[in-house]
Scaffold this active site. Structure first.
Site, PDB file in Angstrom:
ATOM      1  N   ASP A  30      75.046  69.122  76.695  1.00  0.00           N
ATOM      2  CA  ASP A  30      74.470  68.581  75.464  1.00  0.00           C
ATOM      3  C   ASP A  30      73.012  69.015  75.393  1.00  0.00           C
ATOM      4  OD1 ASP A  30      75.537  65.874  73.643  1.00  0.00           O
ATOM      5  OD2 ASP A  30      73.505  66.643  73.386  1.00  0.00           O
ATOM      6  N   LYS A  35      70.164  61.964  76.707  1.00  0.00           N
ATOM      7  CA  LYS A  35      71.582  61.611  76.956  1.00  0.00           C
ATOM      8  C   LYS A  35      72.017  62.128  78.326  1.00  0.00           C
ATOM      9  CE  LYS A  35      74.045  61.377  72.576  1.00  0.00           C
ATOM     10  NZ  LYS A  35      75.083  62.068  71.818  1.00  0.00           N
ATOM     11  N   LEU A 152      92.019  59.905  69.520  1.00  0.00           N
ATOM     12  CA  LEU A 152      91.636  58.683  70.227  1.00  0.00           C
ATOM     13  C   LEU A 152      90.959  57.691  69.290  1.00  0.00           C
ATOM     14  CD1 LEU A 152      88.339  59.065  70.766  1.00  0.00           C
ATOM     15  CD2 LEU A 152      89.196  60.548  72.569  1.00  0.00           C
ATOM     16  N   LYS A 223      95.183  66.618  61.686  1.00  0.00           N
ATOM     17  CA  LYS A 223      94.113  65.644  61.967  1.00  0.00           C
ATOM     18  C   LYS A 223      93.628  64.974  60.686  1.00  0.00           C
ATOM     19  CE  LYS A 223      90.761  63.478  63.875  1.00  0.00           C
ATOM     20  NZ  LYS A 223      90.857  62.433  64.835  1.00  0.00           N
ATOM     21  N   GLY A 272      91.692  43.072  55.133  1.00  0.00           N
ATOM     22  CA  GLY A 272      90.366  42.619  55.553  1.00  0.00           C
ATOM     23  C   GLY A 272      89.286  43.152  54.644  1.00  0.00           C
ATOM     24  N   CYS A 279      84.862  57.870  61.459  1.00  0.00           N
ATOM     25  CA  CYS A 279      85.970  58.803  61.174  1.00  0.00           C
ATOM     26  C   CYS A 279      86.584  58.625  59.789  1.00  0.00           C
ATOM     27  CB  CYS A 279      87.047  58.636  62.247  1.00  0.00           C
ATOM     28  SG  CYS A 279      86.390  58.898  63.898  1.00  0.00           S
ATOM     29  N   LYS A 339      84.579  47.725  64.209  1.00  0.00           N
ATOM     30  CA  LYS A 339      85.865  47.103  64.570  1.00  0.00           C
ATOM     31  C   LYS A 339      85.671  46.455  65.936  1.00  0.00           C
ATOM     32  CE  LYS A 339      87.963  50.893  67.075  1.00  0.00           C
ATOM     33  NZ  LYS A 339      89.115  51.738  67.276  1.00  0.00           N
ATOM     34  N   ARG A 346      78.489  52.560  63.143  1.00  0.00           N
ATOM     35  CA  ARG A 346      78.433  53.548  62.068  1.00  0.00           C
ATOM     36  C   ARG A 346      79.406  53.167  60.939  1.00  0.00           C
ATOM     37  NH1 ARG A 346      79.252  58.925  65.440  1.00  0.00           N
ATOM     38  NH2 ARG A 346      80.423  57.467  66.716  1.00  0.00           N
TER      39      ARG A 346
HETATM   40  C1  UGA Z   1      90.419  56.457  63.918  1.00  0.00           C
HETATM   41  C2  UGA Z   1      91.917  56.759  64.107  1.00  0.00           C
HETATM   42  O1  UGA Z   1      92.647  55.550  64.218  1.00  0.00           O
HETATM   43  C3  UGA Z   1      92.138  57.627  65.362  1.00  0.00           C
HETATM   44  O2  UGA Z   1      93.507  57.978  65.472  1.00  0.00           O
HETATM   45  C4  UGA Z   1      91.286  58.905  65.238  1.00  0.00           C
HETATM   46  O3  UGA Z   1      91.417  59.730  66.380  1.00  0.00           O
HETATM   47  C5  UGA Z   1      89.835  58.514  65.067  1.00  0.00           C
HETATM   48  O4  UGA Z   1      89.697  57.693  63.882  1.00  0.00           O
HETATM   49  C6  UGA Z   1      89.025  59.779  64.931  1.00  0.00           C
HETATM   50  O5  UGA Z   1      89.220  60.519  63.966  1.00  0.00           O
HETATM   51  O6  UGA Z   1      88.282  60.140  65.870  1.00  0.00           O
HETATM   52  P1  UGA Z   1      88.698  54.695  64.964  1.00  0.00           P
HETATM   53  O7  UGA Z   1      87.734  55.181  63.923  1.00  0.00           O
HETATM   54  O8  UGA Z   1      88.234  54.574  66.368  1.00  0.00           O
HETATM   55  O9  UGA Z   1      89.991  55.662  65.022  1.00  0.00           O
HETATM   56  O10 UGA Z   1      89.161  53.255  64.531  1.00  0.00           O
HETATM   57  P2  UGA Z   1      90.500  52.553  63.982  1.00  0.00           P
HETATM   58  O11 UGA Z   1      91.059  51.697  65.027  1.00  0.00           O
HETATM   59  O12 UGA Z   1      91.384  53.529  63.351  1.00  0.00           O
HETATM   60  O13 UGA Z   1      89.864  51.603  62.845  1.00  0.00           O
HETATM   61  C7  UGA Z   1      89.161  52.163  61.736  1.00  0.00           C
HETATM   62  C8  UGA Z   1      88.752  51.067  60.779  1.00  0.00           C
HETATM   63  O14 UGA Z   1      89.873  50.533  60.112  1.00  0.00           O
HETATM   64  C9  UGA Z   1      88.042  49.876  61.420  1.00  0.00           C
HETATM   65  O15 UGA Z   1      86.948  49.491  60.618  1.00  0.00           O
HETATM   66  C10 UGA Z   1      89.106  48.788  61.437  1.00  0.00           C
HETATM   67  O16 UGA Z   1      88.558  47.492  61.403  1.00  0.00           O
HETATM   68  C11 UGA Z   1      89.877  49.112  60.168  1.00  0.00           C
HETATM   69  N1  UGA Z   1      91.287  48.653  60.176  1.00  0.00           N
HETATM   70  C12 UGA Z   1      92.164  49.168  61.063  1.00  0.00           C
HETATM   71  C13 UGA Z   1      91.692  47.732  59.215  1.00  0.00           C
HETATM   72  O17 UGA Z   1      90.887  47.265  58.391  1.00  0.00           O
HETATM   73  N2  UGA Z   1      93.011  47.346  59.200  1.00  0.00           N
HETATM   74  C14 UGA Z   1      93.928  47.844  60.086  1.00  0.00           C
HETATM   75  O18 UGA Z   1      95.112  47.449  60.005  1.00  0.00           O
HETATM   76  C15 UGA Z   1      93.491  48.769  61.032  1.00  0.00           C
END
Ligand code: UGA
Length: 466
Positions: A30, A35, A152, A223, A272, A279, A339, A346
């Site tokens: 990096d 970091k 992930l 993706k 919610g 992402c 979450k 972010r």
């Molecule tokens: C997301 C994808 O789930 C991963 O598969 C992907 O690899 C990742 O983006 C990425 O592109 O790197 P992530 O951003 O870590 O993962 O979080 P999630 O668990 O997907 O949640 C995203 C948002 O959706 C959160 O704000 C969560 O609170 C919200 N959420 C999730 C809901 O409001 N309802 C749900 O049922 C699920």
């Protein structure tokens, strides 16, 4: 196998630690000296289960952190690009970091390398990397470029990496395909899970993942389409939740009824205050820009984003509905991360809601189990910070739950009620059943369910009626 991972963000750091865990020799590079210093002195930069253990196990042995690109690139057979692709003003992904890393790889190319693109990028980025390598003087036989998107989730990134549902590789050449199979061999054949000291396998994960080999373009689209689809599921359930509120239905029951159709599935149907994070918002915008650019406008994604934005405003209207005016109201906020299970703020819906409430003159006191430090960098002294949910609730006019942390679903409700100035809970994540809140004598407002107004605010009640 010798692997260089460029970038020590969520994807890069987790990939570096996990490839070392699979038995490879990894150098994580990096440009950010601070970091790298933190990583070399035993820190882990991000809040991820099992990451500190993996770093402690491999750091300084099979996992080296450095700012020296040239040396790392020259000594590695595989170079994984895991740098950021932030959104540009147009919604498109900004690929300038990917481009400058490509130039550096081209400059230091001394023998055959496999370049693996792991950052989330628009379709044809692979082709651009290849073109740029050639423009920078590299011979086509001296390198391959493959797309290997990462799926992930923050909070469970290490187990997602080590026990994935699928591994997608878009290599388009035998040599590259063979190397990628070698890189992932202990996951493809399930042997990693059998190793002594392996990170425990989650109950829900498959024994061995699907290994999907495609063209680079297909891998890149997989993706973007996956993230856009998941975001669409969330916006869909939120739109249905709003109808539930209008007709007196319960989104939790509706979601269970809809999601138990295995063709639809229960996951990502939680209503919610909408999705956030680094992402979904970025990838929905980037995928829309890609679709428009190639002449196939994807207007559905505009609606997905709009519903997501509106959901936060609807929640603020609920706070007004519960409290009448917001000026000078003291609001306890539980949750700042985008979450549960992460310190990442972010694009957090919680932060945006707080900023809106501050504009209306509310006073905020917030608690989050992991994200206080990161939130302070954005919100600074504009809000107060509490050390636990109960000290946040003390004397507050209402309690707002904005992040789905597990610990917020098991609060001591009678204690909460005593601490609050008014017995009002606004739950943006539906962590409680309305009847449980009613039993605890709390006025409960959630998403996609009728407000549970069970009693007058505390000042109008005498103790004998409780
Ligand atoms: C997301 C994808 O789930 C991963 O598969 C992907 O690899 C990742 O983006 C990425 O592109 O790197 P992530 O951003 O870590 O993962 O979080 P999630 O668990 O997907 O949640 C995203 C948002 O959706 C959160 O704000 C969560 O609170 C919200 N959420 C999730 C809901 O409001 N309802 C749900 O049922 C699920």
């Amino acid at each position: 196998m010798k692997i260089a991972v460029i970038g020590s963000g969520y994807v890069g750091l987790v990939a570096a630690a996990c490839f070392a865990e699979l038995g490879h020799k990894v150098v994580c590079v990096d440009t950010d000296k601070d970091k790298i210093n933190v990583l070399n002195s035993g820190g882990s930069l991000i809040h991820e289960d099992y990451l500190p253990e993996l770093l402690a196990r491999h750091r300084g042995r099979d996992l080296i952190f450095t700012t020296s690109f040239d040396e790392a690139l020259r000594e590695s057979l595989v170079i994984i690009i895991a740098v950021g692709t932030p959104p540009a003003a147009t919604g498109e992904a900004d690929l300038s970091y990917v481009e400058s890393v490509t130039r550096m790889i081209a400059r230091s190319l001394n023998e055959y390398k496999l370049i693996v693109e792991k950052s989330t990028v628009p379709v044809y980025t692979n082709a651009w990397i290849e073109r740029s390598m050639i423009l920078n003087g590299c011979h086509r036989h001296n390198f391959d470029v493959a797309s290997n998107p990462e799926f992930l989730c923050e909070g469970t990134a290490v187990t997602d990496f080590l026990y994935p549902d699928r591994i997608v590789v878009g290599a388009g050449g035998e040599r590259a395909e063979k190397l990628l199979r070698e890189m992932y061999a202990p996951l493809i054949d399930g042997s990693y899970a059998q190793r002594p000291g392996a990170v425990p396998q989650p109950d829900s994960s498959k024994r061995t993942p699907q290994y999907i080999e495609t063209s680079a373009q297909s891998a890149e689209l997989i993706k973007h389409a996956s993230n856009a689809f998941l975001a669409m599921k969330i916006s869909f359930v939120n739109a249905v939740a709003n109808i539930c509120e209008a007709v007196g239905a319960d989104i939790e029951d509706v979601g269970r009824g809809v999601g138990s159709d295995t063709r639809i599935g229960m996951r990502f149907l939680r209503a919610g205050i909408g999705y956030g994070g680094s992402c979904f918002p970025k990838d929905v915008a980037a995928f829309r820009a890609v679709a428009k650019e190639c002449g196939c406008p994807f207007d559905l994604l505009h609606q997905v984003d709009k519903i997501n934005q509106d959901q936060r405003q609807r929640f603020i209207r609920k706070v007004r509905l519960a409290l009448w005016t917001l000026k000078n109201k003291r609001l306890a906020v539980l949750g700042l991360a985008f979450k549960g299970g992460t310190d990442d703020v972010r694009e957090s819906p919680a932060i945006e809601i707080i900023q809106n409430l501050l504009k209306e003159g509310s006073k905020i006191i917030a608690f989050d189990p992991a994200a206080l430090k990161n939130a302070k960098e954005i919100l600074g002294d504009n809000i107060d910070y509490a050390s636990d949910p109960y000290s946040a609730a003390k004397g507050a006019d209402a309690l707002l739950i904005l992040t789905e942390w597990k610990e917020f679903a098991t609060l001591d409700l009678p204690r909460l009620r005593d601490l609050l100035n008014y017995p009002i809970v606004l739950d943006g994540r539906n962590l409680y059943r309305p009847e449980v809140m009613a039993e605890a004598m709390l006025n409960y407002y959630s998403v996609g369910r009728s407000p549970g107004e069970v009693l007058l605010p505390k000042p109008f009640q005498t103790k004998t009626t409780e």
